[in-house]
Design a protein around this motif. Structure first.
Motif, PDB file in Angstrom:
ATOM      1  N   GLU A 108       0.830  -1.210   0.000  1.00  0.00           N
ATOM      2  CA  GLU A 108       0.000   0.000   0.000  1.00  0.00           C
ATOM      3  C   GLU A 108       0.867   1.263   0.000  1.00  0.00           C
ATOM      4  O   GLU A 108       0.556   2.243  -0.682  1.00  0.00           O
ATOM      5  N   ASP A 112       0.683   3.867  -3.092  1.00  0.00           N
ATOM      6  CA  ASP A 112       0.258   5.224  -2.743  1.00  0.00           C
ATOM      7  C   ASP A 112       1.320   6.249  -3.138  1.00  0.00           C
ATOM      8  O   ASP A 112       1.012   7.305  -3.689  1.00  0.00           O
ATOM      9  N   TYR A 113       2.578   5.918  -2.879  1.00  0.00           N
ATOM     10  CA  TYR A 113       3.639   6.874  -3.195  1.00  0.00           C
ATOM     11  C   TYR A 113       3.785   7.054  -4.706  1.00  0.00           C
ATOM     12  O   TYR A 113       3.884   8.186  -5.203  1.00  0.00           O
ATOM     13  N   ARG A 116      -0.317   8.195  -6.104  1.00  0.00           N
ATOM     14  CA  ARG A 116      -0.913   9.428  -5.578  1.00  0.00           C
ATOM     15  C   ARG A 116       0.100  10.561  -5.452  1.00  0.00           C
ATOM     16  O   ARG A 116      -0.135  11.678  -5.906  1.00  0.00           O
TER      17      ARG A 116
END
Length: 868
Positions: A108, A112-113, A116
Motif C-alpha cells: 500500500e 500510494d507513493y 498518488r
C-alpha cells in the motif's frame, strides 16, 4: 519537472511522515562484512538486524543509500556507457520494517507513493509476485485493484530473494514501469522480457522465512520488509526520458565534462562514462579508499583510469577529471555533506592519479592503435596485450575495454603465456642488483651530483643484463646502466633508491631502482621503454623530483625523531635500522619497553617544535674523527670513509649522513607518528608520515572520528563519554546475562536430577543444556554432584554450531572411573578431543549432529567398566 534532489527528499519525507526513522547513508565500505567489497544495496547496513544479531530501537527506517557495483560479485563496470541504466555508482531509496508491518502495508505504501504522490498512471505500471505468493497476489489484485492484464507471477530466479545459502529469505514483488510500445521488449516473465520497454523501478522484499542447511523453510517469528528503488531510474520515469543519463543530475555532469574536455557531442558515450565514474570515484575517496594495486584500491584506480582514458579518447590529454568534483558537489553536496568536507582531498587524489597515468596512457594508446591498424583478424594478439601491460603499465582490463569498443577480443591465452615467460626472465634477472653474483666491472666511481640538482647530462659507460655485459639494450629489455655522472641517489642508509628516466637521442630508459655496487658505482636498474640505449650514448639523467622531495622530508624527519627519542627516552637509544621512502618513514631503535602514549605525544611535540623553528639544514664534509669529536652521531656497526658528510639541524640534531634532505627543517611541514611496536627483543619501531601525507592522515583520522560521532549521535567532543557509556552498559548487560545463565543452569540442574539412572548402585546422568557456556556447565556439574551423591555425569551444550562437553565423577568413584577417559570417548562422537582431572574433564567438538550418540554412549561405558 521534479529534480533528482527533490525526488530524494520526497521519498524520505513520505516515509518519515509514516513513522520511519530517517537513517543516513552508510559508507561505501561495509562495516565488519568481509563478504562484500562495497556497499551495494540499501539493506547492507541493516544486515545484522535482519539476521537477528542486532536489535534497533525503531521498528521502521528509511534511507537513501549510496551504492557501488564495480567489483566482486556485483560488477557493472564494463556495462557503463553501453546501456541506459548501468552505473558504477547509484542511489538506492528504501523503506524497511524490522518485524513491524509486512506485505499489506509495504504494498500500500509503494502504490500510494507512486500513484498518488508522484502521479504515475496505473496503466503504466506492471506488477510481479513470486509464483507461490498468493497472499501478495491477493493484495495487489483485490485490495489495490491492479489490472490482471498488467500482473504476472515469476519464479524464484526473479522473485525470491535470499541473503545467502542459508538464513533469512522470502518472496518479493517487483514494480515495473512501461515506457510504451515504441520501445522494444515484452513484459516481465515473457520470452522477450530483456528488452527496454519494461524497467524495474521498485523491489519489495518480504523476509518471511529462514532457510536451514537442508533447504527447509521455516516461518520467521518477526517477518520483515526490505525495499529498494533506484533513484536514477525513477527520476528518468518522472522526467519522461528513457535513459538515466538524460536526467537532470547526469545532464549537468555531462555538460561539465563536455566543457572540460572540449567535446561538443553530448551524446558521446565517453561523456556518460566520465559522468558516471566521477560519482563512484569521489564517494569512494570520501569514504577512505585510495588508489592501489589490490582490493578496493585497485577497483578505484581502475574506475579512475577508465574515465581518464575516455577523456583522452575524445581529445582531452590534460588533467580534467578532478575538476568535475565541483559540479558533483553542486548536485549532491546538500544530500551528502561529507562529500563537501572532503572536496580538497578528493580533488588532490584524483589529480595525482591523472598526472601519474598521463604518460602511461599516451604511450600505451599509441602502441595499441598501431597494433589494431595491422590486425589480420578480430583478436589482439597476446604478446601485444602483454607488452602494453608490462612495458607501458597499461592495464589489461583497459585494453579489453578498448577492444570491446572496436568489436575485438583479446588473446588471453597468449597473454598468460607471455606472463609466464616474463616471470621466468624475472627470476633470471634477479641475479643482478644488490645481491648480484655477477661483478659489475667498471673502472672508477660514478660522480654523484644529486645533492645540487635532479637532472644532468651524462655518458653511458656500461650496460649489464642477467647474461652479463652488453653493448646495448633494446625496447622492452631490462638491465642495469652505469653512467659517469648521475643525480640518482643509490639506496643507502635506509633511504630508497631514486626512480626516473635516462633519455638518450635514440631511446628512453625507465629507472625502477638505483643501487650502489662496490665503493661508488651507481647502478640504474630498469627497462628500455622506447628505442635503444647503447654504451657511449649521451643521455639526460632525470630523477623523479616529486618522489625525491617526499623522500627527503621523511629522511630529515628521521634525524629529528632520533634526537627526540634520545631526549625523551634517554641516551641509551640507538638507531637499529630505518627505511625512508616517499610514502612514510620507519625507524628502529634500541629500547627496553614499549613507548607509552604520553612519551609518544612528547616526542611528536618536540619534533614539530623543531620543524616550526625552521633551522637551515647545514652540511659539511669533515674528517671522521673530527666529526665524532664535534658531537655528530654515527651509527654503530656502519662503515664510514675517512671523509664524511655531517648533517646539522640547529642545535637539536647532528649526524653523519650521506642521504638527501630538505634545505630547511620547516620544509617538512608536519610530522605525525602513526605507529609504535616491538620487532625484536629490546628493539622498537616507530612509523611516521610527513608533509602532505601527514595532513592526509590527520584528515582521514578526523573523518573517522566524525563518523563515529555520527554513529553515536553526538558531537566529536562527546565521543569518549558516549563510548564509555556504551562500554559500561555492555559490561552491565554481560553481568546480568551471566547471572541469568547461572540461574537457568541451576533450574535446569534441579530438573535433571530425576533423569539420572542407576547403574550398579551409581547414579548416571547424560543430558543437554543447549545455550549454556562452559562456566554454566561447570556450575551445574558441581550442583548435580552434590545432589546425586555417588555419580557419573556428562553435560553437553550446542551454541552456534559448536559443542561443549563436561564430564564429572564423584571422588568416591575416581579409583574405578576417570572423567578424562570418559570425555575422550564422548568427544570422539562430535569430532572433538578433551581431557582433564579424574573427577572433572572438558572437551569441545565441531559436529553437533553426533551429540545424541555421544550421550547414549555414557551409560554403556559406565556399565562396561563396572562389569570389568
Amino acid at each position: 519537472m521534479i529534480t533528482s534532489a527533490e525526488l530524494r527528499a520526497s521519498f524520505l519525507d513520505y516515509f518519515v511522515e509514516r513513522g520511519h526513522a530517517l537513517v543516513p547513508s552508510s559508507p561505501l565500505i561495509p562495516a565488519n562484512d568481509p563478504t562484500l567489497l562495497f556497499t551495494n544495496a540499501g539493506m547492507v547496513q541493516f544486515k545484522e538486524v535482519f539476521l537477528g544479531r542486532e536489535r534497533r530501537a525503531e521498528p521502521r527506517a528509511v534511507s537513501a543509500q549510496r551504492c557501488v557495483r564495480a567489483g566482486g560479485k556485483h560488477n557493472d563496470l564494463e556495462n557503463v556507457g553501453y546501456t541506459a541504466r548501468h552505473h558504477t555508482f547509484f542511489e538506492m531509496l528504501g523503506n524497511f520494517s524490522f518485524g513491524d508491518y509486512f506485505k499489506r502495508d509495504a504494498i500500500e505504501f509503494a502504490w500510494d507513493y507512486l500513484v498518488r504522490v508522484l502521479g504515475l498512471p496505473p496503466q503504466r505500471l506492471w506488477i510481479t509476485v513470486y509464483t507461490e505468493d498468493d497472499e501478495a497476489a491477493d493484495i495487489w489484485l483485490n485490495d489495490i485493484g491492479v489490472d490482471p492484464a498488467r500482473f504476472s507471477r515469476c519464479g524464484a530466479k526473479d522473485n525470491f530473494w535470499s541473503m545467502g545459502e542459508t538464513g533469512p529469505c522470502g518472496p518479493c514483488s517487483e514494480i515495473f514501469y512501461d515506457h510504451g510500445p515504441e520501445i522494444p521488449g515484452g513484459p516481465p516473465g515473457s520470452p522477450d522480457e530483456d528488452g527496454d520497454r519494461y524497467v524495474e523501478i521498485w523491489n519489495l522484499v518480504f523476509m518471511q522465512f529462514n532457510r536451514d542447511a537442508d533447504g527447509q523453510l521455516t516461518p520467521l517469528p518477526r517477518p520483515s520488509v526490505d525495499t529498494g528503488m533506484g533513484l536514477e531510474r525513477l527520476a528518468a520515469v518522472l522526467q519522461q526520458v528513457h535513459s538515466n543519463y538524460e536526467i537532470d543530475l547526469f545532464v549537468r555532469l555531462i555538460d561539465a565534462a563536455a566543457t572540460l574536455t572540449g567535446c561538443d557531442d553530448r551524446e558521446n558515450k565517453s561523456l556518460r562514462v566520465i559522468a558516471d565514474h566521477i560519482r563512484s570515484v569521489a564517494f569512494l575517496i570520501t569514504d577512505g579508499v585510495t588508489p592501489g594495486n589490490e582490493g578496493r584500491g585497485y577497483v578505484l584506480r581502475r574506475i579512475m583510469r577508465r574515465a581518464i582514458r575516455h577523456g583522452y579518447q575524445i581529445g582531452c590529454t590534460t588533467p580534467f577529471f578532478h575538476r568535475l568534483v565541483e559540479t558533483l558537489i553542486a548536485e549532491m553536496g546538500a544530500a551528502y555533506p561529507e562529500l563537501v568536507a572532503a572536496r580538497a582531498h578528493v580533488e588532490r587524489i584524483i589529480l595525482l592519479e591523472e598526472e601519474r597515468f598521463a604518460e602511461t596512457l599516451e604511450h600505451g594508446m599509441r602502441l595499441l592503435e598501431e597494433a589494431i591498424a595491422t590486425l589480420s583478424g578480430m583478436q589482439i594478439p597476446g604478446p601485444t596485450v602483454f607488452k602494453l601491460y608490462d612495458t607501458y603499465g597499461f592495464p589489461t582490463d583497459l585494453t579489453a575495454d578498448i577492444a570491446r569498443e572496436r568489436g575485438l577480443t583479446l588473446d588471453l591465452a597468449g597473454f598468460e603465456q607471455a606472463m609466464t615467460q616474463q616471470r621466468e626472465r624475472a627470476r633470471a634477472a634477479s641475479q643482478f642488483g644488490t645481491t648480484s653474483n655477477h661483478a659489475i666491472d667498471v673502472q672508477g666511481e660514478t660522480e654523484f651530483c644529486g645533492y645540487e640538482r635532479l637532472q644532468d647530462e651524462a655518458n653511458v659507460v656500461a650496460i649489464f643484463s642477467a647474461e652479463g655485459s652488453r653493448d646495448q639494450l633494446a625496447q622492452g629489455e631490462e638491465g642495469l646502466v652505469v653512467l659517469d655522472l648521475s643525480p640518482f641517489y643509490a639506496e643507502s642508509g635506509g633511504q630508497v633508491g631514486d626512480r626516473g628516466w635516462l633519455i638518450g637521442e635514440t631511446g628512453r630508459f625507465e629507472v625502477f631502482d638505483t643501487q650502489k655496487q662496490g665503493e661508488g658505482t651507481i647502478c640504474h636498474i630498469g627497462r628500455v621503454r622506447e628505442g635503444v640505449l647503447a654504451v657511449g650514448d649521451r643521455a639526460t639523467a632525470q630523477v623523479d623530483g616529486e618522489r625525491r622531495r617526499a623522500t627527503a622530508l621523511n629522511h630529515s624527519a628521521t634525524h629529528l625523531l632520533h634526537a627526540a627519542l634520545r631526549t625523551v627516552l634517554g641516551g641509551h637509544v640507538q638507531q637499529k635500522g630505518s627505511l625512508v621512502g616517499p610514502e612514510r618513514l620507519r625507524f628502529d631503535f634500541s629500547h627496553y619497553e614499549a613507548v607509552t602514549r604520553e612519551q609518544l605525544v612528547a616526542i611528536e611535540r618536540l619534533i614539530n617544535r623543531e620543524v616550526r623553528e625552521n633551522h637551515l639544514v647545514e652540511t659539511r664534509i669533515m674528517n671522521l674523527e673530527d666529526a665524532k669529536a664535534s658531537g655528530a652521531l654515527a651509527l654503530f656497526g656502519e662503515k664510514y670513509r675517512e671523509q664524511v658528510r655531517v648533517l646539522r639541524m640547529g642545535e637539536f640534531s647532528t649526524e653523519l649522513c650521506g642521504g638527501t634532505h630538505v634545505k630547511a627543517v620547516g620544509d617538512i611541514g608536519l610530522v605525525k607518528i602513526i605507529g609504535e611496536s616491538g620487532i625484536a627483543s629490546g628493539v622498537r619501531r616507530i612509523e611516521a608520515v610527513t608533509g602532505e601525507r601527514a595532513i592526509d592522515w590527520i584528515e582521514a583520522d578526523e573523518e573517522r572520528l566524525l563518523r563515529v560521532a555520527g554513529l553515536l549521535k553526538g558531537g566529536r567532543e562527546e565521543v569518549d563519554q558516549r563510548v564509555l557509556q556504551l562500554l559500561e552498559r555492555s559490561r552491565r548487560l554481560e553481568k546480568e546475562l551471566e547471572q541469568l545463565k547461572a540461574k537457568l543452569a541451576q533450574a535446569s540442574g534441579q530438573d535433571l536430577v530425576g533423569q539420572a539412572v542407576a547403574v550398579g548402585g551409581i547414579k548416571v546422568l547424560a543430558a543437554r543444556l543447549d545455550g549454556s557456556d562452559s562456566k554454566a556447565l561447570r556450575t551445574t556439574l558441581d550442583r548435580l554432584k552434590d545432589q546425586l551423591g555417588s555419580a557419573v555425569i556428562v553435560l553437553a551444550a550446542e551454541t552456534d554450531g559448536k559443542v561443549s562437553l563436561i564430564a564429572g565423577v564423584t571422588k568416591d568413584l575416581t579409583g574405578r572411573l576417570k572423567a578424562g577417559d570418559l570425555i575422550r570417548e564422548v568427544a570422539s562422537c562430535v569430532g572433538g578431543k578433551g581431557g582433564g582431572r579424574p573427577d572433572m574433564a572438558q572437551a569441545g567438538g565441531s559436529d553437533p549432529a553426533g551429540l545424541p550418540a555421544a550421550l547414549d554412549l555414557v551409560e554403556p561405558w559406565v556399565r562396561q567398566r563396572l562389569d570389568g
